[in-house]
Design a protein around this motif. Structure first.
Motif, PDB file in Angstrom:
ATOM      1  N   UNK A  55       0.769  -1.111   0.136  1.00  0.00           N
ATOM      2  CA  UNK A  55       0.186   0.015  -0.010  1.00  0.00           C
ATOM      3  C   UNK A  55       0.772   1.195   0.090  1.00  0.00           C
ATOM      4  N   UNK A  56       0.721   2.199  -1.057  1.00  0.00           N
ATOM      5  CA  UNK A  56       1.353   3.174  -0.838  1.00  0.00           C
ATOM      6  C   UNK A  56       0.638   4.431  -0.501  1.00  0.00           C
ATOM      7  N   UNK A  57       1.292   5.375   0.501  1.00  0.00           N
ATOM      8  CA  UNK A  57       0.606   6.256   1.266  1.00  0.00           C
ATOM      9  C   UNK A  57       0.531   7.745   0.456  1.00  0.00           C
ATOM     10  N   UNK A  58      -0.142   8.740   0.739  1.00  0.00           N
ATOM     11  CA  UNK A  58      -0.452  10.079   0.236  1.00  0.00           C
ATOM     12  C   UNK A  58       1.247  10.690   0.073  1.00  0.00           C
ATOM     13  N   UNK A  59       1.219  11.059  -1.275  1.00  0.00           N
ATOM     14  CA  UNK A  59       2.510  11.795  -1.902  1.00  0.00           C
ATOM     15  C   UNK A  59       3.549  11.015  -2.282  1.00  0.00           C
ATOM     16  N   UNK A  60       3.387   9.761  -2.260  1.00  0.00           N
ATOM     17  CA  UNK A  60       4.649   8.892  -2.786  1.00  0.00           C
ATOM     18  C   UNK A  60       4.472   8.711  -4.243  1.00  0.00           C
ATOM     19  N   UNK A  61       5.530   8.524  -4.824  1.00  0.00           N
ATOM     20  CA  UNK A  61       5.717   8.292  -6.332  1.00  0.00           C
ATOM     21  C   UNK A  61       5.392   7.148  -6.825  1.00  0.00           C
ATOM     22  N   UNK A  62       4.288   6.794  -7.636  1.00  0.00           N
ATOM     23  CA  UNK A  62       3.777   5.464  -8.058  1.00  0.00           C
ATOM     24  C   UNK A  62       5.105   4.614  -8.431  1.00  0.00           C
ATOM     25  N   UNK A  63       5.597   5.118  -9.667  1.00  0.00           N
ATOM     26  CA  UNK A  63       6.440   4.271 -10.381  1.00  0.00           C
ATOM     27  C   UNK A  63       7.833   4.152  -9.614  1.00  0.00           C
ATOM     28  N   UNK A  64       8.450   5.261  -8.817  1.00  0.00           N
ATOM     29  CA  UNK A  64       9.324   5.171  -8.174  1.00  0.00           C
ATOM     30  C   UNK A  64       9.237   3.927  -6.829  1.00  0.00           C
ATOM     31  N   UNK A  82      -2.700  -6.366  -9.709  1.00  0.00           N
ATOM     32  CA  UNK A  82      -3.894  -5.336  -9.626  1.00  0.00           C
ATOM     33  C   UNK A  82      -3.515  -4.004  -9.091  1.00  0.00           C
ATOM     34  N   UNK A  83      -4.096  -2.874  -9.141  1.00  0.00           N
ATOM     35  CA  UNK A  83      -3.911  -2.047  -8.417  1.00  0.00           C
ATOM     36  C   UNK A  83      -5.216  -0.929  -8.417  1.00  0.00           C
ATOM     37  N   UNK A  84      -5.367  -0.544  -7.205  1.00  0.00           N
ATOM     38  CA  UNK A  84      -6.682   0.483  -7.280  1.00  0.00           C
ATOM     39  C   UNK A  84      -6.143   1.631  -6.201  1.00  0.00           C
ATOM     40  N   UNK A  85      -6.677   2.684  -6.406  1.00  0.00           N
ATOM     41  CA  UNK A  85      -6.194   3.968  -5.576  1.00  0.00           C
ATOM     42  C   UNK A  85      -6.668   5.389  -6.265  1.00  0.00           C
ATOM     43  N   UNK A  86      -5.765   6.148  -5.861  1.00  0.00           N
ATOM     44  CA  UNK A  86      -6.189   7.746  -6.416  1.00  0.00           C
ATOM     45  C   UNK A  86      -4.797   8.131  -6.397  1.00  0.00           C
ATOM     46  N   UNK A  87      -4.638   9.427  -7.492  1.00  0.00           N
ATOM     47  CA  UNK A  87      -3.748   9.876  -7.650  1.00  0.00           C
ATOM     48  C   UNK A  87      -3.772  11.642  -7.493  1.00  0.00           C
ATOM     49  N   UNK A  88      -2.919  12.335  -7.072  1.00  0.00           N
ATOM     50  CA  UNK A  88      -3.207  13.923  -7.126  1.00  0.00           C
ATOM     51  C   UNK A  88      -2.506  14.515  -8.153  1.00  0.00           C
ATOM     52  N   UNK A  89      -1.926  13.671  -8.878  1.00  0.00           N
ATOM     53  CA  UNK A  89      -0.877  14.287  -9.960  1.00  0.00           C
ATOM     54  C   UNK A  89      -0.557  12.915 -10.973  1.00  0.00           C
ATOM     55  N   UNK A 145       0.563   9.776  -5.388  1.00  0.00           N
ATOM     56  CA  UNK A 145      -0.219   9.019  -4.627  1.00  0.00           C
ATOM     57  C   UNK A 145      -1.569  10.264  -4.008  1.00  0.00           C
ATOM     58  N   UNK A 146      -2.621  10.109  -4.031  1.00  0.00           N
ATOM     59  CA  UNK A 146      -3.551  10.970  -3.474  1.00  0.00           C
ATOM     60  C   UNK A 146      -3.945  10.419  -1.962  1.00  0.00           C
ATOM     61  N   UNK A 147      -4.816   9.398  -1.821  1.00  0.00           N
ATOM     62  CA  UNK A 147      -5.317   8.817  -0.781  1.00  0.00           C
ATOM     63  C   UNK A 147      -4.442   7.413  -0.775  1.00  0.00           C
ATOM     64  N   UNK A 148      -4.382   6.722  -1.446  1.00  0.00           N
ATOM     65  CA  UNK A 148      -3.647   5.541  -1.311  1.00  0.00           C
ATOM     66  C   UNK A 148      -3.560   4.667  -2.744  1.00  0.00           C
ATOM     67  N   UNK A 149      -2.714   3.686  -2.764  1.00  0.00           N
ATOM     68  CA  UNK A 149      -2.589   2.955  -4.018  1.00  0.00           C
ATOM     69  C   UNK A 149      -2.562   1.394  -3.480  1.00  0.00           C
ATOM     70  N   UNK A 150      -3.258   0.320  -3.535  1.00  0.00           N
ATOM     71  CA  UNK A 150      -3.407  -0.896  -3.030  1.00  0.00           C
ATOM     72  C   UNK A 150      -2.802  -1.536  -4.499  1.00  0.00           C
TER      73      UNK A 150
END
Length: 183
Positions: A55-64, A82-89, A145-150
């Motif tokens: 699980x990624x937390x807010x502001x982490x970079x998805x690819x990195x 699989x991947x679900x979640x949200x981005x702020x950018x 990441x905005x809220x999460x990425x699972x």
């Protein structure tokens, strides 16, 4: 008398329809048999897989973060399960474009697919904004990441993913090789 005329017109149409349905069913059965055989032959060569969840937390970079996981776990033939979640950018490179595009706002991750290893990645991301407008392309650094990425990723045990230049277009493309057994 008129009803028998109508029946004679309808009956051949019904037979044609039935024939079409039978052909479609036959094609489905043949296609399923071919795909099942091909999958069995292919997966036998791949051996087993191990899966990891994060699980990624807010502001982490998805690819990195995916590349950090690949380095830490020595992933040599990774894929996104699989991947679900949200981005702020979202930072994407659209098809056949040189320049990246950075989208700012709140986006739902619709899909993340692709292959990666501890040395490279080829990942595609689709996102949608609050109106449902959708963007998709190559995932680049800068997708935050905005809220999460699972995320669930897999790593195939018996092969490695490498990238070599394909001279057709000049891009580094996937090369699948048997993994060398460690002694």
């Amino acid at each position: 008398m008129h009803s028998s005329k109508n029946a004679s017109r309808i009956f051949p149409s019904f037979l044609s329809f039935l024939n079409l349905v039978m052909r479609i069913i036959h094609l489905f059965i043949v296609s399923f048999a071919i795909c099942s055989t091909a999958m069995a032959q292919t997966t036998d060569n791949w051996g087993s897989s191990k899966f990891m969840a994060l699980r990624l937390a807010p502001h982490q970079d998805l690819k990195q973060e995916l590349m950090k996981l690949a380095m830490k776990e020595n992933i040599q033939s990774g894929f996104i399960a699989t991947c679900v979640g949200s981005l702020e950018q979202a930072t994407l490179r659209f098809a056949n474009q040189e320049e990246a595009v950075t989208l700012k706002g709140h986006f739902e991750i619709l899909s993340l697919v692709g292959t990666f290893s501890n040395s490279s990645a080829h990942l595609h991301l689709s996102v949608a904004d609050s109106t449902g407008k959708t963007w998709g392309g190559h995932l680049l650094d800068g997708s935050l990441i905005y809220t999460t990425a699972e995320i669930v990723v897999g790593d195939l045990d018996d092969i490695t993913f490498e990238r070599e230049t394909d001279h057709t277009y000049g891009y580094k493309e996937l090369v699948v090789k048997k993994r060398k057994k460690s002694k």
